[in-house]
Design a protein around this motif. Structure first.
Motif: not given
Lengths: 287, 83
Positions: A117-118, A120, B16, B20-21, B23-24, B43-44, B47
């Motif tokens: 996991r980065e 965040k 969105k 954090e992601e 696009d997911e 979501t990812a 998230d």
């Protein structure tokens, strides 16, 4: 009690931490402080190995957590047993990872080593209030647009508070019954700000003049109650209100002699009490 | 305009904006009845906690926002968050 601490047992330190994150409802490893109680040991041919045990604490829990969390606190043992069976399913035979942990994280904080996991959350910079206001404004503009409504969004900063206004006849649709949609959008805007900024400024949001009308109506209401107190004395307990609404009542009381106001009870059922005083000097205010 | 279009657009936009992601993020509209849709949100993995929020506060807010979007179209709109 601002901390929730749980102990988790799993095949590897990583898996245990992951399970703990789920249990605590935390999406990022950096929000936890992790203490490795016991390093995992592999045993021989899968026999006689020892699981990893970690003790995990939320780093800065802002408020009391929900009931599920309270329960967790008292039931560490059961938790441990459950996690033991649950956690390893996530990554079949995570041996290389387990081994790496063994060498890397010798019984101390390991929040920096979350390799899958980065980091965040802690990446979020402390950004200026102006930038935060811009983030809020941009989000609200996009939102009005997503609804297909015509409206304008303006933001300003007043005494460390971001004041966002969504205006336009059509934006009335974003107020909702008793401002319920406005409250939701307020919450969402704050969430978006938190996504970008570490410490977020306070945000006041008005949509189609609703908050202003509400403030005026509440002020009139408070004035009437205060008038009544002046005649009859004693005290008046108001119905539970949001922090913003309570502030309006406190503000109204502050402008009058001979009345005191304070808040009582736990959110979301916190309410204001107005009392008639002889001295009318000190104000029991703690918003 | 397809039914639920505003709901889908609003829910997608909000989710969105939070994650954090982005696009997911996948939002699927499921028709429950003639005037009733549910937006399913995926979501990812990391998230979802953010999208649901403490005590489900953010999830609740997204539901309210989706409800208002549904009102714009004269339909009932729910939101489900799927892992």
């Amino acid at each position: 009690m601002s901390y929730v601490e749980i102990e988790v047992r799993a095949k590897t330190v990583d898996l245990a931490v992951e399970a703990a994150m789920q249990e605590l409802g935390v999406s990022n490893r950096d929000q936890l402080s992790v203490e490795v109680i016991q390093e995992p040991e592999k045993g021989f041919l899968g026999i006689g190995g020892q699981d990893a045990v970690v003790r995990v604490k939320r780093r800065k829990s802002r408020r009391r957590r929900n009931d599920r969390k309270k329960e967790t606190r008292g039931q560490t043992q059961q938790q441990t047993a459950r996690q033991k069976t649950q956690a390893p399913t996530k990554n079949g035979g995570g041996k290389p990872r387990g081994q790496r942990n063994q060498t890397q994280n010798k019984g101390r904080h390991m929040s920096q080593s979350g390799e899958n996991r980065e980091p965040k959350v802690d990446d979020r910079p402390d950004i200026s209030i102006e930038e935060q206001a811009e983030i809020a404004g941009r989000f609200l503009e996009g939102l009005v647009d997503a609804y297909g409504l015509e409206g304008t969004v303006s933001t300003q900063i007043d005494d460390g508070v971001i004041i966002a206004d969504v205006d336009g006849e059509q934006t009335e649709a974003l107020v909702g019954v008793r401002g319920s949609v406005r409250s939701a959008i307020h919450e969402l805007t704050r969430t978006v700000m938190q996504r970008y900024a570490h410490d977020t400024a306070r945000l006041r949001l008005d949509i189609a003049g609703y908050a202003e009308r509400r403030r005026q109506a509440l002020t009139i209401y408070a004035e009437r109650l205060i008038d009544q107190l002046m005649v009859e004395g004693g005290e008046i307990m108001l119905e539970p209100m949001s922090p913003a609404d309570r502030k309006v009542i406190h503000d109204a009381a502050a402008t009058r002699e001979g009345v005191n106001s304070y808040s009582e009870g736990e959110s979301p059922r916190r309410y204001v009490v107005l009392t008639a005083t002889a001295t009318a000097t000190a104000k029991g205010e703690e918003e | 305009m397809a039914k639920g279009e505003i709901v889908e657009r609003v829910v997608t936009y909000i989710v969105k904006s939070i994650v954090e992601e982005p696009d997911e993020v996948v939002v699927t509209l499921v028709e429950q009845g003639p005037d009733d849709v549910v937006a399913e949100v995926r979501t990812a993995k990391g998230d979802m906690g953010r999208v649901i929020g403490r005590r489900g506060r953010v999830a609740k807010a997204i539901r309210a926002a989706a409800g208002a979007a549904g009102d714009e179209e004269g339909i009932t709109a729910g939101v489900e968050f799927l892992d």
